[in-house]
Structure formats: C-alpha cells, structure tokens
Design a protein around this motif. Structure first.
Motif, mmCIF file in Angstrom:
data_model
loop_
_atom_site.group_PDB
_atom_site.id
_atom_site.type_symbol
_atom_site.label_atom_id
_atom_site.label_comp_id
_atom_site.label_asym_id
_atom_site.label_seq_id
_atom_site.Cartn_x
_atom_site.Cartn_y
_atom_site.Cartn_z
ATOM 1 N N GLU A 241 0.841 -1.186 0.000
ATOM 2 C CA GLU A 241 0.000 0.000 0.000
ATOM 3 C C GLU A 241 0.883 1.245 0.000
ATOM 4 O OE1 GLU A 241 -2.294 -0.458 3.615
ATOM 5 O OE2 GLU A 241 -0.932 0.900 4.640
ATOM 6 N N TYR A 270 4.889 -7.170 3.600
ATOM 7 C CA TYR A 270 4.030 -5.985 3.652
ATOM 8 C C TYR A 270 4.896 -4.795 3.241
ATOM 9 C CZ TYR A 270 1.207 -2.297 5.871
ATOM 10 O OH TYR A 270 0.481 -1.155 6.135
ATOM 11 N N THR A 272 5.026 -0.752 2.211
ATOM 12 C CA THR A 272 4.256 0.489 2.216
ATOM 13 C C THR A 272 5.173 1.688 2.013
ATOM 14 O OG1 THR A 272 2.785 1.909 3.511
ATOM 15 C CG2 THR A 272 4.368 0.627 4.738
ATOM 16 N N GLN A 274 4.606 5.755 2.507
ATOM 17 C CA GLN A 274 3.657 6.787 2.879
ATOM 18 C C GLN A 274 4.293 8.146 2.660
ATOM 19 O OE1 GLN A 274 2.339 5.662 6.933
ATOM 20 N NE2 GLN A 274 0.573 4.888 5.816
ATOM 21 N N ASP A 300 9.086 -0.563 4.745
ATOM 22 C CA ASP A 300 8.292 0.566 5.202
ATOM 23 C C ASP A 300 9.003 1.885 4.910
ATOM 24 O OD1 ASP A 300 6.350 0.873 8.208
ATOM 25 O OD2 ASP A 300 6.923 2.434 6.816
#
Lengths: 477, 256
Positions: A241, A270, A272, A274, A300
């Motif tokens: 995401e 996972y 991501t 941002q 991340d």
C-alpha cells in the motif's frame, strides 16, 4: 462547484506554495456525509449504524472510545507537536457520494486523474492481482481478478470484509492490537473506516502483489483505516500500500491500525510507502504476529507529514518464526520522523533483522526508537539491528534510542548504529565528474536508500526516487 | 592572457589550504597533443595544485590566472570545469555507497551531454571500455569504489576518463598502489585516450608510470614551486639520483 474549486485552489496556493506544485493535487468531492467535528459516543453510534454493523462491533467501538477518552497523549516522543492536535477540530467520519465501483470504467474521471499522478494505471495494467484504492474513508474502487476468487482469497475493503465475513473478522480483529494498546489504537478502534481485509487460505500462494492506495482528501479530516491481514497455514502473499496526500491548510490526523497474522509456515511481505502532506500527524500502530516457522517481512518507507510516530512491531510467537523490518524515513524541513521497530522474541529459534535508514534535511529531524525483547524461554535466537542515519545540512538532526531487553543468554545479538553526513569529499568527487551539487547530493541520497529501494517493485522504486528528487530540490545550504 | 590554442594555461598560481599557502606561484602551458609530468616528493604541493585546478572548494586559488581551452577556469565551479573538458583522476577515489558504477557513469554522461545517453549505445561503449581496461563486467553493478582494491579504483578512474573524453586530464598519483600488470593496463588506457587533440598532466612521485606513458615535458616541483623543467631524461635522472641533486642545485643557485 466551480467557485468552490477555485476557492480551494487559492487555499492551496496560499498555504504551502512549493509543496502545492510538487504534490498538491486534490479533486472536488461532494461530501455527502460530512458529519460534525469532534468525537463522542453519538458519533461512534452513527458510524456503526450507517455501516449496518453487527452489535458486537458497535460495542467494541464504544469500549474503545472510553479508553481513548480516558488516556492522555503519550508522554514520550515529540510531545510538543503531539500536544498541538485538537481532537475536537477533526471530522471522524465521512463518505463520498460515489458508491463502490466494480470496474475501472465506472471509476469517476477525477479519481482516475489522481491515480494517474500516482502512476497507478500502469501498475494496474502490469501486474495487479487486485486493486483497492481508498478514496476518503471508504473504498470506491475495487477490482479483484477471477483467479483470486477461485483460490479462495478474500481481498476486500475492511467494511465489506466485516459485512461478508463477520466470523473471520470477529475471530481476529483486535487480537494483535487491542483497543487499549495506546491512545491512538483506541481512537482507531472507535472510529475506524475503510482499510483492507485480506485472508489467504491454507497453502495458497498469491503470485502477484496485492495493492491498495490510500489518500486523505478533506480538510481537517482524520483518516482511520483499519487493515487486517491473515495468511493461513503455509500460504504466501505480498501486500502493498502507498499513500500520498493533497495539501490543506489545517492540521489533519491520520491514525491507522494494521494487524497481520502469519499462521504456521506462512509468509507475508508488507510493503508500504507513505508520503503525507506536511500538516498531517501520522500516528499509526502496526503489528504482526508470527507463528511457528512463519516469516513476515516489513518494507516501510515514510516521507512527509508534520510528525510521524510509527514502530512496526513483530511478535515472534512460534518456534522458528522469522521477522525482518527494512525501513526508510525522510525528514524534510519542519518534519519529524519518529520511527523505529519493536521485535518480541517469545519462542525459541526465532530470528529477526531490523535495518533502519533515515535522512534528515534542513531542520528536519529523525528519531530511531527501537525495542528488542527476548523472553526467557526464547533460546537460540538471532537478533540483528542496524541503524543508519544521513544528515544533510548543519541543522538536521538524528537521534537513536535502541533498547534491548534480553532475558536469556543463548542469544546472538548484533547491533550497529551510524550517523553520517554528506561528505565534502563525496560532493567534490561527483561534481568533478560534471554533476551539479544538487545532482551529486541526490545521487548520494539515492545510494543511501538503495538497500531499501531495491526491495520495491519497479513502479514504487521509480515513484520513490521521484519523490526524493522533489524533496531534494534546492537543498543547498 | 591565455596563450593561443593552449588547452590548459595557468600562470603564477598560488593555492591556499586553510589559509596556509601550499602552492607558491606555478605557471604551465599545455597544448593539444602534449603530455606533461609534474614530479615531486610528498608535500611538494603537486596534489594541492591538481585539486585546485579541478575546483575543490577547500583549495583556494589566492592569486594567478588559469584558462581551460581559452575559458577562465577560476570563474567555474568544479562541475562546470568537468563539463568544459577537465578531468581529474583522483589519488584517493571516494566511495559512494549504494550507487553502482554503471548508474554513476550514466549520470555523469548525462550531465556532460545534457541528455540521457541511449541505453544500448551506453552499454556497448561501457562494456568495450571495461574490457580494454581488464575490468570484470560485474563491476558495472558494484557500488562505486566500495570495497575496491587500490588497483581497481585506479582502473575505474581511467574508465571514467575514457567515457567522459575530456580535453585535458590531470592524473594525480595514478600509479600509486598499482602492481605491474595493473600499471600496464592503466598506462594502455591513458595512451588509448591520448591524441593530438588532448592534453595530459601527470602528477607523480615516481618515474615508473613514465616508462609506459611517455611525457614530452617533465617539471620538478619543490616547496610549492616548479623549479626545473626538461624532457623525459629529467625523469630518469630523478629516478636515478633522487630529488636531492635538484635541491642542491637550487641552494647553489640561491647562494650565488
């Protein structure tokens, strides 16, 4: 509508001019259920009712709100910035008029345009297993390949997940991150909306990464997405995401909760990135529970925001569980990235590796806050923590707070922390090959991030490099 | 003023490092096709001169003039000097973690040409040059100078020179730290680069690189000054007799 758009454009231009031209895009949205500012039990009841949730979820929301109201804001981290948050001046729920879409053709043009700027259509065409893109508090577009359905994979927005699979949600929701974990997880548990729900059945391997994009797009709107990922025994999945946010004048709160469960022998990656606009408080709680011989990898990247507090946590609860966290934080002017990791070794033969990289530019500030806890029974564990900070400019700041609590002596621990500056010798070497100082600095920063970037799918790597390039423009001085 | 058609032309150049004068008035003119060597002991100021000519911000040219192909060198930043055709092969090449040699090379070429090099042209040229220099192809994807041996670093410097095709190359102690095979490869690379259009200034302590790259002019630097100039035979004499006889000559000269 036109007047409204015009006014908004002016708002954007007057607030944060260069940022607006860099990332500032937002589209007119007719806010149907904008509700009122502030939070109380009536708001929570309204949210739950509107979503036609089962009573147990409504009750949980109310309980969570009590916890939120009772707890004070954290007394650690950047308390000065935290105390700026005015919880009464935030919308806790909204829903765009557009209903959830089944096919790409039905997605409104202005949303597509936004996606264009994020490079999503390409990603869509190339390798998407499924897209669910959250626009406002609710998912408006969701496509799922037939193949996923055939394999029994459930990939929905969280609201639909609760509606269609209440049994699974009730079993796992809040088990990794209880509402009472911290003030912000309590808030999320009370007012959550949207997010992803992903369940992969035993033994199923999801070949292509599953992607979801999130954005915030309303003035003063808090966004509280809730994501629950369950990889059943022996399954494999990569979930991605990314976020970018448009520019608004007043401060905005983003407080997500992500729970992941990797059951025996399962593998979850996972990923991501941002990138929040500079007025956003990004206070998220993310945690995974890793069972016997399962692996969780966490990639991340954090850019933007006024303040980010984010410490992905891995609980290695089964023998042979493995966890890896690779993170990058970029703190530009007036930004504070307070990020890190938590690893709990609660079973024997577990291993973890944390690689944390941060870049502080201008008066930006980055903090690494890490905890490694090895329980008494967790014998034969391997722990590796590496923190690497790069400072650009004399006013940039970096702090490292690593904590190790090791309760047995059969543990192999490695820890390294480095702080470096862009060296004059590096700049001279690169400029003597024809690169301008800005280009040289950018190349050095990209090189510093390379161990992170090379773990990203190509589109994300390209997008991240572009964002860094924008951040680095005019960084001399 | 600048000499006609000189590639590099500097006069009475003084260089200060942290307010201390290291180079005390040096003049030299290099025409197309010429190879010059400045020889001197450690601390004679020859590396300071090289760094100052390439535009290192810590090396201040406190007085004097310098022209690169007729353009005022001292008004240009380091990157402008590079794009105008000056190249410095570093004595101690710098490590840039996370940046591959190939990526760096493409970025540098783009800076010189103002546009991205065609990918397949670039690859072809890059591979050919690596092969010529005896550099293994896997260096393309290694991080720049990261974990390279002394000899590997020097070869990569020459590789950069071959790719960027400067008008004038300053080679700062390029022979240091090289075994004889690496020295030969590097020398071949320099000779391949050199033409009647280019100029080379070798800065060295020892004569051995000059066995393979023949200088037209040899200058001796002592105490921040060029005290003696001659042909290739001067280098041999230095090798044979050391720097002491030059120093002795100087003191006799000043005693008169």
């Amino acid at each position: 509508m036109a007047g409204d758009t015009h006014k908004r454009k002016n708002d954007v231009a007057s607030i944060n001019e260069d940022y607006a031209t860099k990332y500032g895009f937002h589209d007119p949205v007719d806010y149907f259920h904008k509700g009122a500012k502030g939070i109380n039990h009536k708001v929570v009841e309204m949210i739950s009712k509107m979503k036609k949730e089962p009573r147990w979820m409504t009750d949980r929301r109310h309980e969570a709100l009590d916890i939120f109201l009772a707890q004070s804001i954290p007394k650690w981290g950047n308390t000065k910035v935290l105390s700026e948050i005015d919880f009464d001046n935030i919308y806790y729920f909204m829903k765009p008029i557009e209903k959830q879409q089944d096919s790409w053709d039905d997605v409104p043009e202005y949303i597509k345009k936004t996606f264009d700027k994020l490079g999503i259509p390409d990603a869509e065409q190339k390798f998407l297993g499924g897209v669910s893109a959250q626009y406002e508090s609710e998912v408006v577009y969701h496509s799922m390949q037939e193949e996923l359905k055939k394999q029994g994979i459930i990939f929905l927005d969280m609201d639909s997940g609760l509606r269609e699979h209440p049994d699974i949600v009730e079993k796992f929701f809040g088990t990794v991150i209880p509402a009472g974990d911290n003030k912000f997880s309590a808030l999320n548990s009370a007012v959550w909306s949207g997010g992803s729900f992903l369940y992969v059945p035993p033994g199923v391997e999801v070949k292509a990464p599953l992607q979801a994009y999130f954005r915030i797009n309303a003035e003063n709107m808090g966004q509280f997405e809730r994501t629950l990922i369950i990889a059943d025994k022996g399954s494999r999945v990569h979930y991605i995401e990314g976020c970018t946010a448009p520019v608004y004048s007043t401060n905005s709160l983003h407080s997500a909760v992500v729970e992941m469960i990797a059951l025996e022998g399962a593998y979850i990656r996972y990923t991501t990135i941002q990138n929040w606009s500079r007025n956003i408080y990004n206070l998220v709680t993310k945690r995974s529970q890793v069972h016997k011989n399962a692996t969780v990898e966490w990639v991340d990247g954090n850019l933007g925001s006024r303040l980010t507090m984010k410490y992905p946590c891995m609980q290695l609860v089964g023998e042979g569980a493995k966890g890896e966290i690779l993170s990058v934080a970029f703190a530009g002017d007036d930004q504070h990235q307070d990020a890190g990791s938590k690893v709990i070794h609660a079973a024997p033969n577990t291993s973890s590796r944390v690689t944390s990289k941060s870049i502080s530019k201008g008066n930006g500030r980055s903090t690494y806050r890490g905890l490694v806890k090895v329980h008494k029974n967790a014998t034969n564990c391997k722990v590796s923590v590496e923190c690497d900070a790069l400072l650009i400019g004399e006013d940039a700041r970096s702090d490292t707070y690593p904590t190790m609590e090791v309760d047995n002596d059969q543990v192999q621990v490695e820890h390294e922390a480095r702080v470096s500056k862009v060296a004059e010798e590096q700049l001279f070497y690169l400029t003597s090959r024809g690169l301008t100082e800005d280009e040289a600095r950018l190349l050095i920063v990209n090189g510093f991030m390379e161990p992170f970037t090379k773990e990203l799918p190509l589109e994300y790597a390209v997008e991240l490099n572009r964002l860094i390039e924008l951040e680095m423009e005019g960084s001399v001085g | 003023m600048s000499h006609n058609n000189a590639l590099l032309d500097f006069e009475n150049v003084h260089v200060k490092v942290e307010d201390k004068e290291i180079v005390k008035g040096v003049s030299l003119t290099i025409h197309p096709g010429e190879v010059h060597a400045i020889m001197g002991k450690n601390g004679s100021g020859k590396s300071s001169l090289s760094n100052a000519l390439a535009g290192h911000p810590a090396y201040e040219v406190s007085s004097g003039t310098a022209f690169l192909d007729g353009k005022n060198l001292l008004k240009m930043s380091a990157d402008e000097r590079s794009r105008a055709g000056l190249f410095l092969a570093f004595q101690y090449p710098v490590v840039i973690p996370g940046v591959t040699v190939a990526n760096f090379m493409r970025t540098a070429l783009k800076a010189h040409r103002g546009q991205d090099a065609d990918m397949s042209d670039f690859r072809k040229l890059f591979r050919a040059e690596m092969k010529e220099l005896g550099v293994s192809p896997d260096f393309a994807t290694r991080y720049l100078n990261d974990g390279f041996s002394g000899g590997e670093k020097k070869r990569i410097e020459i590789l950069q020179m071959a790719m960027l095709k400067p008008k004038i190359a300053i080679l700062d102690e390029t022979d240091s730290g090289l075994d004889i095979d690496a020295l030969k490869k590097v020398a071949e690379g320099i000779n391949r680069f050199h033409s009647d259009q280019t100029g080379i200034l070798m800065v060295t302590h020892y004569q051995r690189l000059l066995d393979y790259v023949k200088p037209d002019f040899v200058h001796v630097m002592i105490g921040g000054r060029l005290v003696k100039s001659g042909g290739p035979e001067l280098a041999l004499k230095l090798e044979d007799r050391g720097y002491e006889w030059v120093e002795a000559e100087m003191s006799q000269g000043s005693g008169k």
